[in-house]
Design a protein around this motif. Structure first.
Motif, PDB file in Angstrom:
ATOM      1  N   LEU A  83     -27.872  16.940  42.716  1.00 27.49           N
ATOM      2  CA  LEU A  83     -28.366  15.586  42.980  1.00 27.49           C
ATOM      3  C   LEU A  83     -28.041  15.099  44.387  1.00 27.49           C
ATOM      4  O   LEU A  83     -28.645  14.139  44.866  1.00 27.49           O
ATOM      5  CB  LEU A  83     -27.763  14.600  41.961  1.00 27.49           C
ATOM      6  N   ALA A  84     -27.076  15.733  45.039  1.00 23.82           N
ATOM      7  CA  ALA A  84     -26.633  15.197  46.328  1.00 23.82           C
ATOM      8  C   ALA A  84     -26.356  16.323  47.323  1.00 23.82           C
ATOM      9  O   ALA A  84     -25.233  16.513  47.781  1.00 23.82           O
ATOM     10  CB  ALA A  84     -25.385  14.333  46.129  1.00 23.82           C
ATOM     11  N   PHE A 126     -23.614   8.744  46.004  1.00 24.25           N
ATOM     12  CA  PHE A 126     -22.527   9.110  45.103  1.00 24.25           C
ATOM     13  C   PHE A 126     -22.503   8.202  43.870  1.00 24.25           C
ATOM     14  O   PHE A 126     -22.302   8.655  42.744  1.00 24.25           O
ATOM     15  CB  PHE A 126     -21.207   8.981  45.868  1.00 24.25           C
ATOM     16  N   TRP A 127     -22.744   6.909  44.096  1.00 21.39           N
ATOM     17  CA  TRP A 127     -22.610   5.917  43.029  1.00 21.39           C
ATOM     18  C   TRP A 127     -23.773   5.970  42.055  1.00 21.39           C
ATOM     19  O   TRP A 127     -23.721   5.374  40.987  1.00 21.39           O
ATOM     20  CB  TRP A 127     -22.463   4.514  43.634  1.00 21.39           C
ATOM     21  N   VAL A 128     -24.832   6.670  42.402  1.00 19.91           N
ATOM     22  CA  VAL A 128     -25.927   6.924  41.464  1.00 19.91           C
ATOM     23  C   VAL A 128     -25.758   8.308  40.851  1.00 19.91           C
ATOM     24  O   VAL A 128     -25.912   8.502  39.648  1.00 19.91           O
ATOM     25  CB  VAL A 128     -27.298   6.821  42.181  1.00 19.91           C
ATOM     26  N   ALA A 129     -25.420   9.256  41.729  1.00 18.76           N
ATOM     27  CA  ALA A 129     -25.334  10.649  41.263  1.00 18.76           C
ATOM     28  C   ALA A 129     -24.216  10.842  40.247  1.00 18.76           C
ATOM     29  O   ALA A 129     -24.382  11.563  39.261  1.00 18.76           O
ATOM     30  CB  ALA A 129     -25.132  11.581  42.461  1.00 18.76           C
ATOM     31  N   LEU A 130     -23.077  10.171  40.468  1.00 22.45           N
ATOM     32  CA  LEU A 130     -21.946  10.405  39.564  1.00 22.45           C
ATOM     33  C   LEU A 130     -22.224   9.917  38.134  1.00 22.45           C
ATOM     34  O   LEU A 130     -22.000  10.671  37.182  1.00 22.45           O
ATOM     35  CB  LEU A 130     -20.653   9.799  40.120  1.00 22.45           C
ATOM     36  N   PRO A 131     -22.734   8.686  37.960  1.00 22.46           N
ATOM     37  CA  PRO A 131     -23.064   8.279  36.582  1.00 22.46           C
ATOM     38  C   PRO A 131     -24.084   9.194  35.919  1.00 22.46           C
ATOM     39  O   PRO A 131     -23.949   9.516  34.731  1.00 22.46           O
ATOM     40  CB  PRO A 131     -23.632   6.867  36.758  1.00 22.46           C
ATOM     41  N   LEU A 132     -25.078   9.650  36.691  1.00 20.97           N
ATOM     42  CA  LEU A 132     -26.056  10.593  36.132  1.00 20.97           C
ATOM     43  C   LEU A 132     -25.362  11.882  35.706  1.00 20.97           C
ATOM     44  O   LEU A 132     -25.619  12.420  34.622  1.00 20.97           O
ATOM     45  CB  LEU A 132     -27.126  10.919  37.175  1.00 20.97           C
ATOM     46  N   ARG A 162     -20.049   7.710  49.971  1.00 22.25           N
ATOM     47  CA  ARG A 162     -20.003   6.627  50.965  1.00 22.25           C
ATOM     48  C   ARG A 162     -19.697   5.333  50.235  1.00 22.25           C
ATOM     49  O   ARG A 162     -20.160   5.104  49.123  1.00 22.25           O
ATOM     50  CB  ARG A 162     -21.344   6.484  51.676  1.00 22.25           C
ATOM     51  N   LEU A 163     -18.910   4.494  50.888  1.00 17.77           N
ATOM     52  CA  LEU A 163     -18.611   3.179  50.316  1.00 17.77           C
ATOM     53  C   LEU A 163     -18.730   2.181  51.449  1.00 17.77           C
ATOM     54  O   LEU A 163     -17.908   2.172  52.363  1.00 17.77           O
ATOM     55  CB  LEU A 163     -17.192   3.171  49.730  1.00 17.77           C
ATOM     56  N   GLY A 164     -19.792   1.375  51.435  1.00 21.29           N
ATOM     57  CA  GLY A 164     -20.053   0.478  52.560  1.00 21.29           C
ATOM     58  C   GLY A 164     -20.278   1.305  53.811  1.00 21.29           C
ATOM     59  O   GLY A 164     -21.103   2.221  53.823  1.00 21.29           O
ATOM     60  N   SER A 165     -19.479   1.038  54.829  1.00 22.62           N
ATOM     61  CA  SER A 165     -19.662   1.772  56.079  1.00 22.62           C
ATOM     62  C   SER A 165     -18.772   3.015  56.130  1.00 22.62           C
ATOM     63  O   SER A 165     -18.834   3.794  57.076  1.00 22.62           O
ATOM     64  CB  SER A 165     -19.337   0.853  57.255  1.00 22.62           C
ATOM     65  N   LEU A 166     -17.935   3.176  55.059  1.00 22.24           N
ATOM     66  CA  LEU A 166     -16.988   4.299  55.076  1.00 22.24           C
ATOM     67  C   LEU A 166     -17.620   5.554  54.463  1.00 22.24           C
ATOM     68  O   LEU A 166     -18.114   5.528  53.350  1.00 22.24           O
ATOM     69  CB  LEU A 166     -15.730   3.921  54.279  1.00 22.24           C
ATOM     70  N   THR A 167     -17.622   6.624  55.241  1.00 23.01           N
ATOM     71  CA  THR A 167     -18.005   7.920  54.685  1.00 23.01           C
ATOM     72  C   THR A 167     -16.721   8.705  54.464  1.00 23.01           C
ATOM     73  O   THR A 167     -15.950   8.913  55.402  1.00 23.01           O
ATOM     74  CB  THR A 167     -18.914   8.674  55.663  1.00 23.01           C
TER      75      THR A 167
END
Lengths: 335, 263
Positions: A71-72, A82-88, A150-155
């Motif tokens: 997925l990623a 990440f925040w979509v792929a992980l729940p899937l 990624r979380l906000g501007s943090l990779t």
């Protein structure tokens, strides 16, 4: 409130941990501790709560990793966040838990262990040979170039960033485990572990309850798999060897099966100790093995006196025994 | 309600290989009765409980239950429990490593409905249900006075033999049964405990619960049973009041044997 203070202190310690270890390598070790504790908590749901000896747990870990990788990564040119792929990933892992759990429902004890062990091997072989005729898994070469979270501007790129991410998911897994342990579902699992016949007669749909246990366990493995893929930035079939199943099972048993604190300590020790013994080069695994044997002799129920291992209750007979006892002529019973 | 048929079996048969554990067994319980099931060891009494609760499948015959006379023969055990039949076991089958209270909570499983996600999210509905069911479990433990309640947080295996029997009854009652099947509830109890047990069983009946009990202790059967059915080799050999059954020639023969013919 001393328990509450203890917990706060422990929590602050885990927050400060990356700053207390000597170097980045050890931050990596801490991150692995979080990863394996999450995995062990998942296996604990199946083995510790529901009493189903699953020797192929690594299959779900592998499935989670590869689904996340699909997925990623550039492999299928999918680049989900990440925040979509992980729940899937977690959802698919949970479904795989149900699919692999369903054929084993009628099996118990050793037979369940053998079949789940087989499942672990099947998934590993599928990953290795999944590059022909259509390339799905890319075979032994694995999948490379997986996107970092990624979380906000943090990779995410550095170990201590991953450490906090993994710690957050570990705490989530711990919260879910705690809540389930003290819930209607958790009680039903424990009842099945203690006496399946009585559990059925008490109105528990054991088929459903066992599948739920497999699904929850597999979804924790899905979390772990997704995290591994996003951290390692690559996945290979050899990440998911049988050895890993045994390693995770050892973490569950070491602390005390079914005991959540025990599982956390067990996973921490089994990740940290081989690193501590690393200075002994070749003798490291020897020392590790010796330690496990000593533990099994002196604390057979685990460090935290878990619920289950090494126990044979004389008074719980199997139904077969009970019906067989009908065949034997009993002593005469007078009035 | 009183007097209507609650459980009825017709032609119920069960075999283990060549052994007929139940042989065309007709059985009937009415609302509010206490029926005693007696017979020598191996006469099929426990098998009857196993078949009624769905643990064993009958070879032939039917089991009908409730006002709507639902056929239980093809249902899985948990559905039968949900319809209103609960039981205890001859050899205790408590959840030994769980606490006394948790054992009773498991008994209430089919009367509660919190699911996996409700439990994980700890929704208000789940919390409400947990509170209600904990209160119910505590109330059931209190049925046995100070025997079980102070031990609520101890693991079940730490209980004495008699207390385990009591806990099995409390656990079964948590399922809100219409019909309670007790398999040798007085086994291993001393005379004082047995008298206490008889009082407890009568007070359970006062709550409107119908009871079938398997018992070898004839003081219990005489003391509390309205009807007695005697089984031998899976065949019903007598039924009626305790006195009628006790003096029935087939019953005497089943227990004591037949006089040798060419002595």
């Amino acid at each position: 409130m001393s328990l509450w203070m203890q917990r706060t202190a422990l929590f602050l310690l885990t927050l400060a941990a990356p700053h207390l270890v000597p170097n980045d390598y050890w931050i990596g070790v801490l991150t692995r501790i979080c990863l394996y504790t999450t995995l062990a908590l998942g296996l604990n749901v199946v083995v510790g709560f529901a009493g189903l000896l699953d020797l192929g747990y690594v299959a779900f870990y592998g499935i989670g990793s590869y689904i996340y990788a699909f997925l990623a990564s550039p492999h299928f040119a999918l680049h989900l966040s990440f925040w979509v792929a992980l729940p899937l990933t977690v959802a698919i892992a949970a479904v795989s838990g149900i699919l692999l759990g369903a054929p084993t429902l009628r099996l118990r004890g050793d037979y369940l262990a053998i079949v789940t062990l087989g499942f672990g091997e099947i998934v590993y072989l599928l990953l290795i040979n999944g590059d022909r005729p259509v390339n799905i898994t890319n075979g032994v070469n694995g999948i490379l170039g997986i996107d970092p979270p990624r979380l906000g501007s943090l990779t995410f790129s550095r170990n201590h960033e991953y450490y906090y991410l993994f710690l957050a998911f570990l705490l989530l897994a711990l919260l879910i485990s705690t809540r389930l342990a003290h819930s209607r579902i958790g009680w039903a699992w424990q009842a099945i572990r203690e006496d399946e016949v009585a559990a059925r007669v008490m109105g528990i749909n054991t088929t459903k309850a066992k599948l739920q246990a497999f699904a929850v366990g597999a979804s924790f493995a899905g979390i772990g798999g997704g995290l591994l893929a996003s951290w390692q930035r690559s996945v290979f079939p050899d990440n998911f060897l049988f050895y890993e199943s045994i390693n995770i099972l050892a973490m569950v048993i070491l602390g005390g099966v079914g005991n959540l604190a025990g599982v956390v300590v067990g996973a921490t020790l089994l990740v940290a100790l081989p690193e501590i013994f690393r200075g002994f080069h070749r003798y490291r695994m020897l020392a590790y093995g010796l330690m496990l044997i000593v533990l099994m002799i002196f604390r057979p129920r685990g460090l935290f006196e878990g619920n289950r291992v090494g126990r044979r209750e004389p008074e719980t007979s199997t139904l077969e025994e009970e019906t067989l006892s009908l065949v034997e002529p009993g002593p005469p019973v007078g009035q | 309600m009183a007097g209507t048929i609650l459980l009825e079996t017709k032609n119920l048969s069960k075999r283990f290989g060549g052994l007929k554990a139940l042989d065309r067994f007709d059985f009937l319980v009415r609302h509010g009765e206490i029926v005693g099931l007696i017979g020598p060891n191996g006469s099929g009494k426990t098998t009857f409980f196993h078949v009624v609760t769905g643990i064993l499948k009958a070879a032939s015959g039917t089991v009908m239950f409730g006002e709507r006379r639902e056929v239980l023969t093809a249902l899985p055990p948990h559905r039968i429990t949900a319809l209103g039949i609960a039981r205890t076991f001859q050899r205790q089958r408590l959840f030994n490593q769980m606490t006394v209270l948790q054992n009773v909570l498991v008994g209430a499983h089919c009367r509660t409905c919190s699911g996996l996600f409700g439990s994980i999210l700890r929704t208000p509905a789940t919390r409400r249900e947990q509170k209600v069911v904990q209160e119910k479990a505590t109330r059931l433990l209190a049925l046995f006075g100070e025997r079980l309640l102070p031990r609520a947080q101890d693991p079940a295996w730490t209980l004495s033999y008699a207390n385990r029997r009591r806990l099995e009854i409390a656990r079964a009652l948590a399922a809100d049964p219409l019909l309670l099947l007790l398999d040798e509830p007085a086994a291993g109890m001393n005379p004082t405990e047995t008298r206490e047990l008889m009082r407890d069983i009568l007070s359970i009946r006062e709550q409107g619960i119908t009871i079938v009990l398997i018992e070898h202790d004839m003081t219990v059967v005489r003391g509390i049973c309205d009807q007695v059915v005697a089984l031998d080799h899976g065949i019903k050999i007598a039924e009626g009041s305790f006195e009628e059954v006790r003096n029935h020639p087939s019953v005497i023969e089943a227990y004591l044997g037949r006089r040798a013919k060419h002595a």
